[in-house]
Design a protein around this motif. Sequence first.
Motif, PDB file in Angstrom:
ATOM      1  N   MET A 142       0.851  -1.312  -0.165  1.00 13.31           N
ATOM      2  CA  MET A 142       0.184  -0.052   0.129  1.00 13.31           C
ATOM      3  C   MET A 142       0.820   1.199   0.148  1.00 13.31           C
ATOM      4  O   MET A 142       0.712   2.264  -0.648  1.00 13.31           O
ATOM      5  CB  MET A 142      -0.861  -0.231   1.163  1.00 13.31           C
ATOM      6  N   LEU A 143       1.835   1.423   0.890  1.00 13.40           N
ATOM      7  CA  LEU A 143       2.793   2.359   1.107  1.00 13.40           C
ATOM      8  C   LEU A 143       3.532   2.759  -0.439  1.00 13.40           C
ATOM      9  O   LEU A 143       3.640   3.596  -0.890  1.00 13.40           O
ATOM     10  CB  LEU A 143       3.741   2.352   2.226  1.00 13.40           C
ATOM     11  N   LEU A 144       3.889   1.463  -0.936  1.00 11.01           N
ATOM     12  CA  LEU A 144       4.710   1.533  -1.951  1.00 11.01           C
ATOM     13  C   LEU A 144       3.918   2.261  -3.198  1.00 11.01           C
ATOM     14  O   LEU A 144       4.425   3.029  -4.186  1.00 11.01           O
ATOM     15  CB  LEU A 144       5.318   0.378  -2.594  1.00 11.01           C
ATOM     16  N   GLY A 145       2.546   1.759  -3.524  1.00 10.19           N
ATOM     17  CA  GLY A 145       1.697   2.212  -4.358  1.00 10.19           C
ATOM     18  C   GLY A 145       1.453   3.977  -4.346  1.00 10.19           C
ATOM     19  O   GLY A 145       1.450   4.390  -5.280  1.00 10.19           O
ATOM     20  N   VAL A 146       1.073   4.015  -2.997  1.00 13.22           N
ATOM     21  CA  VAL A 146       0.794   5.568  -2.914  1.00 13.22           C
ATOM     22  C   VAL A 146       1.740   6.316  -3.239  1.00 13.22           C
ATOM     23  O   VAL A 146       1.847   7.540  -3.781  1.00 13.22           O
ATOM     24  CB  VAL A 146       0.376   5.652  -1.243  1.00 13.22           C
ATOM     25  N   ILE A 147       3.166   6.100  -2.608  1.00 15.65           N
ATOM     26  CA  ILE A 147       4.370   6.899  -3.000  1.00 15.65           C
ATOM     27  C   ILE A 147       4.767   6.875  -4.285  1.00 15.65           C
ATOM     28  O   ILE A 147       4.943   7.917  -4.877  1.00 15.65           O
ATOM     29  CB  ILE A 147       5.687   6.421  -2.067  1.00 15.65           C
ATOM     30  N   SER A 148       4.460   5.648  -5.147  1.00 16.97           N
ATOM     31  CA  SER A 148       4.604   5.839  -6.570  1.00 16.97           C
ATOM     32  C   SER A 148       3.902   6.691  -7.195  1.00 16.97           C
ATOM     33  O   SER A 148       4.338   7.344  -8.185  1.00 16.97           O
ATOM     34  CB  SER A 148       4.790   4.457  -7.070  1.00 16.97           C
ATOM     35  N   ILE A 149       2.644   6.560  -6.919  1.00 15.82           N
ATOM     36  CA  ILE A 149       1.539   7.428  -7.552  1.00 15.82           C
ATOM     37  C   ILE A 149       1.672   9.004  -7.335  1.00 15.82           C
ATOM     38  O   ILE A 149       1.654  10.005  -8.136  1.00 15.82           O
ATOM     39  CB  ILE A 149      -0.051   7.359  -7.050  1.00 15.82           C
ATOM     40  N   ILE A 150       2.239   9.263  -5.992  1.00 13.02           N
ATOM     41  CA  ILE A 150       2.186  10.734  -5.753  1.00 13.02           C
ATOM     42  C   ILE A 150       3.524  11.375  -6.439  1.00 13.02           C
ATOM     43  O   ILE A 150       3.668  12.293  -7.081  1.00 13.02           O
ATOM     44  CB  ILE A 150       2.524  11.022  -4.324  1.00 13.02           C
ATOM     45  N   PHE A 151       4.830  10.401  -6.487  1.00  9.88           N
ATOM     46  CA  PHE A 151       5.920  10.801  -7.083  1.00  9.88           C
ATOM     47  C   PHE A 151       5.817  10.975  -8.491  1.00  9.88           C
ATOM     48  O   PHE A 151       6.254  11.997  -9.200  1.00  9.88           O
ATOM     49  CB  PHE A 151       7.111   9.812  -6.848  1.00  9.88           C
ATOM     50  N   LEU A 152       5.047  10.174  -9.267  1.00  9.47           N
ATOM     51  CA  LEU A 152       4.971  10.137 -10.691  1.00  9.47           C
ATOM     52  C   LEU A 152       4.081  11.244 -11.357  1.00  9.47           C
ATOM     53  O   LEU A 152       4.150  11.961 -12.122  1.00  9.47           O
ATOM     54  CB  LEU A 152       4.222   8.775 -11.242  1.00  9.47           C
ATOM     55  N   THR A 153       3.049  11.280 -10.337  1.00  9.79           N
ATOM     56  CA  THR A 153       2.158  12.724 -10.685  1.00  9.79           C
ATOM     57  C   THR A 153       2.871  13.974 -10.298  1.00  9.79           C
ATOM     58  O   THR A 153       2.717  14.815 -11.330  1.00  9.79           O
ATOM     59  CB  THR A 153       0.863  12.571  -9.754  1.00  9.79           C
ATOM     60  N   TRP A 154       3.751  14.242  -9.305  1.00 10.87           N
ATOM     61  CA  TRP A 154       4.320  15.398  -9.256  1.00 10.87           C
ATOM     62  C   TRP A 154       5.204  15.543 -10.231  1.00 10.87           C
ATOM     63  O   TRP A 154       5.576  16.697 -10.985  1.00 10.87           O
ATOM     64  CB  TRP A 154       5.106  15.354  -7.823  1.00 10.87           C
ATOM     65  N   GLU A 155       6.102  14.588 -10.878  1.00  9.91           N
ATOM     66  CA  GLU A 155       6.720  14.634 -11.770  1.00  9.91           C
ATOM     67  C   GLU A 155       6.383  15.162 -13.296  1.00  9.91           C
ATOM     68  O   GLU A 155       6.790  15.731 -13.958  1.00  9.91           O
ATOM     69  CB  GLU A 155       7.706  13.085 -12.143  1.00  9.91           C
ATOM     70  N   SER A 156       5.227  14.652 -13.391  1.00 10.05           N
ATOM     71  CA  SER A 156       4.322  14.965 -14.581  1.00 10.05           C
ATOM     72  C   SER A 156       3.952  16.197 -14.550  1.00 10.05           C
ATOM     73  O   SER A 156       3.930  17.306 -15.630  1.00 10.05           O
ATOM     74  CB  SER A 156       3.183  13.866 -14.759  1.00 10.05           C
ATOM     75  N   VAL A 157       3.681  16.714 -13.275  1.00  8.92           N
ATOM     76  CA  VAL A 157       3.160  18.111 -13.300  1.00  8.92           C
ATOM     77  C   VAL A 157       4.421  19.173 -13.424  1.00  8.92           C
ATOM     78  O   VAL A 157       4.252  20.342 -14.137  1.00  8.92           O
ATOM     79  CB  VAL A 157       2.479  18.552 -12.091  1.00  8.92           C
ATOM     80  N   ASP A 158       5.584  18.688 -12.832  1.00  8.26           N
ATOM     81  CA  ASP A 158       6.605  19.552 -12.872  1.00  8.26           C
ATOM     82  C   ASP A 158       7.453  19.514 -14.260  1.00  8.26           C
ATOM     83  O   ASP A 158       8.062  20.777 -14.711  1.00  8.26           O
ATOM     84  CB  ASP A 158       7.562  19.246 -11.849  1.00  8.26           C
ATOM     85  N   GLN A 159       7.081  18.745 -14.939  1.00 15.89           N
ATOM     86  CA  GLN A 159       7.799  18.651 -16.282  1.00 15.89           C
ATOM     87  C   GLN A 159       6.953  19.145 -17.503  1.00 15.89           C
ATOM     88  O   GLN A 159       7.610  19.360 -18.626  1.00 15.89           O
ATOM     89  CB  GLN A 159       8.283  17.009 -16.562  1.00 15.89           C
ATOM     90  N   HIS A 160       5.720  19.289 -17.126  1.00 12.58           N
ATOM     91  CA  HIS A 160       4.913  19.912 -18.224  1.00 12.58           C
ATOM     92  C   HIS A 160       5.088  21.342 -18.487  1.00 12.58           C
ATOM     93  O   HIS A 160       5.469  22.131 -17.690  1.00 12.58           O
ATOM     94  CB  HIS A 160       3.303  19.603 -17.894  1.00 12.58           C
ATOM     95  N   ASP A 161       5.131  21.766 -19.957  1.00  7.97           N
ATOM     96  CA  ASP A 161       5.292  22.912 -20.152  1.00  7.97           C
ATOM     97  C   ASP A 161       3.992  23.721 -20.202  1.00  7.97           C
ATOM     98  O   ASP A 161       3.447  23.736 -21.311  1.00  7.97           O
ATOM     99  CB  ASP A 161       5.960  23.026 -21.732  1.00  7.97           C
ATOM    100  N   TRP A 162       3.521  24.416 -19.130  1.00  4.75           N
ATOM    101  CA  TRP A 162       2.380  25.073 -18.931  1.00  4.75           C
ATOM    102  C   TRP A 162       2.325  26.110 -19.857  1.00  4.75           C
ATOM    103  O   TRP A 162       0.962  26.638 -20.360  1.00  4.75           O
ATOM    104  CB  TRP A 162       2.003  25.321 -17.453  1.00  4.75           C
ATOM    105  N   GLU A 163       3.262  27.060 -20.007  1.00  5.54           N
ATOM    106  CA  GLU A 163       3.242  28.262 -20.941  1.00  5.54           C
ATOM    107  C   GLU A 163       2.948  27.860 -22.162  1.00  5.54           C
ATOM    108  O   GLU A 163       2.035  28.401 -22.956  1.00  5.54           O
ATOM    109  CB  GLU A 163       4.488  28.915 -20.657  1.00  5.54           C
TER     110      GLU A 163
END
Length: 290
Positions: A142-163
Motif C-alpha cells: 500500500m505504501l509503495l503504491g501511494v508513494i509511487s503514484i504521488i511521485f509520478l504525478t508530481w513529476e508529470s506536473v513539474d515537467q509539463h510546459d504549462w506556458e
Amino acid sequence: MHRGKGMKFVGDSRVSAERKPNIPKDYSEYPGKTEAFWPNFLLREWMVGAVFLIGFLILTVAHPAPLQAVADPTVSGYIPLPDWYFLFLYQLLKYEFAAGPYTVMGAVVIPGIAFGALLLAPWLDTSKERRPHKRPIASGLMLLGVISIIFLTWESVDQHDWEAAANIGQLDESGVEIDEAAAGYEIYQTQDSCIGCHGGDMMGGAAGPNMFQSDYSTEEVIDIIVNGQGAMPGGQFDGSDEELETLAAFIANDGQQPEGEGGGGGEAEEGGEGEEDADANANEEANANE
C-alpha cells in the motif's frame, strides 16, 4: 439452569427445545435511535443529493469549460496532458525503459504488476491482525503504491510546459481573414516545416507564434525565413526565390493577396492595346495627308 432443563440431547450436541424465528425487532422498538427507510431516510438522502446537484450546476454556469479553437491535425507541436488521475501513468511513458519500443512495458506490464499486487494483497498476507505494523506485506504494498503514484504525478506536473500548453487551441482574436485563394497561401501549404510550428491556418501552434501578429515588411519576413529568429531556425523554406518573395509578401500583407500582383499582365495588355491604337491613328493620318 439445571442440567438438561429446556434442552434435548441429540448425540453429543445440545439443541434448544424451543426454536424462535430469527426476525429483527421493528424499528419502532428503538424510539429516537432508528427511523423508517421509506420515506424518512430516503427523503433526507434525496434532499442532500439535490443540494449538491444544484451547487454543481451553479458552478458549471459560473465557470464554464474554456472554449478553444477547432482542432488542427496539422499542428505537430501539440502537447497532450491527460486528466490528473492518469498523470502517473502518463509519466511512465516518458522514461526510456517504458517508451519507444518498450511502450508495452509502461502501458501494460508495469501498471498490470502494480494493480495486480494490490488485488492479490489479501491473499499474500492472510494475517488476522488489523494493525499496519503487524501486516508488513499488505502495508508495504500500500505504501509503495501511494508513494509511487504521488511521485509520478508530481513529476508529470513539474515537467509539463504549462506556458506552451496555454497557447494551444486559443481562439484567433486577431480578426485576420486569410485569402486561401492567394498564391502565397498555396505556397505555404507546401511547407511542412512551417506548418509543423505555425499550424495549417498560420495562426500559431505550440512551437510557433501567429504569423500575422507582428508588423513586418516583406524584406523583414524574407530575412527571418532565411536566417531565422530566436528559437526559429533558418533555412527551412523549401522553394524558389520567387516563391519565397511571394510568401513573404503574403505574410507582410496579413494574409491577403498583395495589391498589384496578378495585375501586371492586364496593364501590359492595356498598354499594348494603347500602342496599337496609336499606331492605327498614325497610319490613318499618314493616309489622309497623302
